[in-house]
Motif scaffolding. Structure first.
Motif, short mmCIF file in Angstrom:
data_model
loop_
_atom_site.label_atom_id
_atom_site.label_comp_id
_atom_site.label_asym_id
_atom_site.label_seq_id
_atom_site.Cartn_x
_atom_site.Cartn_y
_atom_site.Cartn_z
N THR A 178 -5.21 2.52 -3.31
CA THR A 178 -6.04 1.58 -2.21
C THR A 178 -6.46 0.43 -2.35
N ASP A 184 -11.50 1.12 4.66
CA ASP A 184 -10.58 1.36 4.71
C ASP A 184 -9.40 2.29 4.00
N GLU A 188 -7.06 5.95 5.03
CA GLU A 188 -5.70 5.78 4.08
C GLU A 188 -5.76 7.26 4.42
N LYS A 191 -4.57 8.78 7.53
CA LYS A 191 -3.20 8.64 7.94
C LYS A 191 -2.46 9.85 6.65
N ALA A 210 1.10 6.32 1.88
CA ALA A 210 -0.44 5.50 0.97
C ALA A 210 0.13 3.55 1.22
N THR A 211 -0.38 2.90 1.71
CA THR A 211 -0.48 1.61 1.62
C THR A 211 -1.26 0.96 0.10
N ARG A 212 -0.19 0.33 -0.07
CA ARG A 212 -0.66 -0.37 -2.02
C ARG A 212 -1.49 -1.53 -1.93
N ASN A 213 -2.57 -1.44 -2.66
CA ASN A 213 -3.32 -2.65 -2.74
C ASN A 213 -2.29 -3.28 -3.97
N THR A 214 -3.00 -4.78 -4.26
CA THR A 214 -2.28 -5.60 -5.18
C THR A 214 -2.17 -5.24 -6.33
N THR A 217 0.54 -2.71 -7.24
CA THR A 217 2.21 -3.33 -7.24
C THR A 217 2.29 -4.04 -8.07
N GLN A 239 7.35 -9.47 -2.66
CA GLN A 239 6.79 -8.51 -1.92
C GLN A 239 5.15 -8.99 -1.92
N ASP A 243 3.86 -11.70 1.15
CA ASP A 243 2.35 -10.96 1.96
C ASP A 243 1.03 -11.78 1.63
#
Length: 340
Positions: A178, A184, A188, A191, A210-214, A217, A239, A243
């Motif tokens: 995250t 934030d 997460e 969720k 979980a939503t990935r941060n940069t 990635t 990706q 984004d």
């Protein structure tokens, strides 16, 4: 005291009372601790009658003292919150100094049925009379930005409050994936609480939901390069660009990951377990994974990647390259094909 000491203090008291000063940079934890205090002080049926919030910019010393002296109705306690009082951050001259003195005297004999909280956005000025008076009572709670160790503890604590457990490695992974502010991160986690099928949230649950941060990635992209999986690395780059991530920021994070690989490999061999993370001031998960990535790159390949990143950074910033997204794609290909 920090927020953990504050939690221990209010949990050990039957009904919290007296004065507290909440201040510091970590606003989300500060807000959540105020909610925790509300839960401990107030009963749902009589909440509205026994909860007063004052705007510090408009509240006089008389108004604050009057609110504090009001007896609770059909409840053992009353909560009074004064938000952003100027007398704690530098205020309105002689009149404010006089008000601070009156409030400081009042705090010595505050009603035992009142919990009075001075709530400051940002840091209070410890040189001011009211700050010092609260400090002498050991009732100043400073909310500093959480380090990685405390972030993981906070994640585990919040998971327990939501009725779940989260494994240590899963909490570390969530913090790294995250990589955002605590608000934030909290979203997460909630969720994951809803998503995880079992009583314990696992690392697999985090990876799936979980939503990935940069930063994460980029880590995945470098992982793919280490595994010689060029299509996966290219897909990760595409990706990030899709984004809307700025190419120059992606470049800086690729360079940062290879620097972490370089130093993690050296320190992991030279230092006892856990010391490399402290030396690098990086999350334990990130250091362990970078040390693992280092096994798939030779030192020459790491140094080549760092030089290629530095050269491209100079070319972009000096205006020699305008199609920076294409240059990033070429960089990934170059790192992939380079051999000693």
């Amino acid at each position: 005291m920090d927020y953990n000491a504050f939690l221990k203090q209010i949990d050990q008291s039957e009904t919290p009372s007296g004065v507290y000063l909440f201040h510091g940079e970590e606003e989300f934890v500060k807000d959540s601790m105020l909610k925790r205090l509300e839960e401990r002080c107030l009963e749902e049926a009589t909440r509205e009658m026994n909860y007063t919030v004052l705007d510090g910019a408009a509240a006089t010393a008389d108004a604050i003292i009057a609110a504090g002296e009001t007896l609770p109705l059909m409840s053992p306690a009353r909560l009074v919150v004064v938000k952003d009082y100027p007398g704690l951050k530098g205020g309105r001259g002689a009149e404010e100094a006089s008000a601070q003195a009156r409030l400081a005297d009042y705090l010595k004999n505050i009603s035992p049925t009142t919990c009075l909280v001075f709530f400051c956005r940002g840091k209070a000025d410890s040189r001011l009379k009211l700050s010092q008076a609260i400090g002498k009572l050991n009732r100043t709670v400073e909310f500093k930005s959480l380090n990685e160790h405390d972030r993981v503890r906070w994640i585990q604590s919040q998971a327990r409050r939501s009725g779940k457990q989260i494994a240590q490695n899963a909490a570390e992974l969530l913090s790294f994936i995250t990589g955002a502010g605590l608000e934030d991160l909290y979203q997460e986690l909630q969720k994951l609480v809803a998503f995880a099928p079992g009583h314990e949230i696992t690392a697999r649950d985090v990876e799936q939901a979980a939503t990935r941060n940069t930063a994460f990635t980029v880590f995945q992209m470098v992982d793919a390069l280490a595994a010689r999986q060029l299509p996966l690395a290219q897909a990760a780059l595409e990706q990030m660009l899709h984004d809307g991530e700025a190419p120059v920021r992606i470049l800086s994070m690729i360079a940062r990951q290879f620097r972490l690989i370089r130093y993690a490999a050296l320190l992991s061999r030279a230092l006892p377990k856990g010391e490399a993370e402290k030396q690098l001031e990086a999350p334990p998960f990130a250091v362990r994974k970078a040390a693992g990535q280092a096994k798939n790159f030779t030192p020459a390949q790491v140094e080549h990647a760092l030089k290629a990143c530095a050269d491209l950074d100079w070319q972009i910033k000096s205006g020699q390259i305008r199609e920076d997204h294409l240059a990033l794609q070429a960089l990934v290909m170059d790192i992939h094909i380079f051999k000693e």
